[in-house]
Design an enzyme around this catalytic site. Structure first.
Site, PDB file in Angstrom:
ATOM      1  N   GLU A  40      16.237  60.700  46.405  1.00 18.78           N
ATOM      2  CA  GLU A  40      16.189  60.211  47.790  1.00 18.78           C
ATOM      3  C   GLU A  40      16.308  58.688  47.806  1.00 18.78           C
ATOM      4  O   GLU A  40      17.065  58.116  48.602  1.00 18.78           O
ATOM      5  CB  GLU A  40      14.884  60.643  48.448  1.00 18.78           C
ATOM      6  N   ASP A  44      19.519  56.884  49.485  1.00 17.82           N
ATOM      7  CA  ASP A  44      19.337  55.934  50.573  1.00 17.82           C
ATOM      8  C   ASP A  44      20.142  54.663  50.300  1.00 17.82           C
ATOM      9  O   ASP A  44      20.844  54.151  51.180  1.00 17.82           O
ATOM     10  CB  ASP A  44      17.848  55.613  50.731  1.00 17.82           C
ATOM     11  N   ASP A 113      15.123  63.303  54.279  1.00 24.19           N
ATOM     12  CA  ASP A 113      14.913  62.937  52.878  1.00 24.19           C
ATOM     13  C   ASP A 113      15.789  63.784  51.956  1.00 24.19           C
ATOM     14  O   ASP A 113      16.355  63.276  50.984  1.00 24.19           O
ATOM     15  CB  ASP A 113      13.447  63.107  52.488  1.00 24.19           C
ATOM     16  N   GLU A 116      19.380  62.520  51.997  1.00 24.50           N
ATOM     17  CA  GLU A 116      19.532  61.343  51.137  1.00 24.50           C
ATOM     18  C   GLU A 116      19.512  61.742  49.662  1.00 24.50           C
ATOM     19  O   GLU A 116      20.295  61.210  48.859  1.00 24.50           O
ATOM     20  CB  GLU A 116      18.432  60.323  51.416  1.00 24.50           C
TER      21      GLU A 116
END
Length: 139
Positions: A40, A44, A113, A116
């Site tokens: 994650e 991101d 989440d 990502e």
């Protein structure tokens, strides 16, 4: 590989060489110590870079503030949760019993989440151009 993961890969438009990356990306911390939190983090950053680069190219005269607001609107949790919902990520998540009982598979923050993390997993399994192409299709 399970039929479930094959279906998700079809929806994503990407077939993993290493499906353990996809499984990890879909594993919430409540389910296992080997979970999606690191992916994650990576996803991101990769997504932020891809969107920033694309906006920079598409809007050559836009000032920094405008580009920042556009990027923020595209990579915010709500937007990512919407994409994860459309891709039916909730059906593929591995959650601990408490999260399952409380409906974690529908929780927007968990879905965002996971999206990502999947971006991070695709990056680890392929390259930045593949992730870029797939991200821009979905966002």
């Amino acid at each position: 590989m399970s039929r479930e993961l094959t279906s998700l890969q079809d929806q994503l438009g990407y077939n993993f060489k290493d499906t353990t990356l996809l499984r990890t990306a879909l594993t919430h911390r409540s389910a296992a110590s080997s979970n999606n939190e690191r992916m994650e983090f990576l996803g991101d950053a990769v997504l932020g870079y891809i969107i920033s680069s694309e906006l920079y190219q598409r809007f050559p005269t836009a000032p920094e503030g405008v580009l920042s607001r556009l990027r923020a609107s595209l990579v915010k949790g709500e937007t990512l949760a919407d994409i994860a919902t459309q891709l039916e990520f909730g059906e593929y998540l591995s959650l601990g019993s408490g999260e399952l009982k409380s409906g974690g598979f529908r929780r927007r923050s968990i879905l965002a989440d996971a999206f990502e993390a999947v971006i991070g997993a695709i990056y680890l399994d392929s390259d930045i151009e593949t992730v870029r192409d797939l991200s821009l299709i979905h966002i």
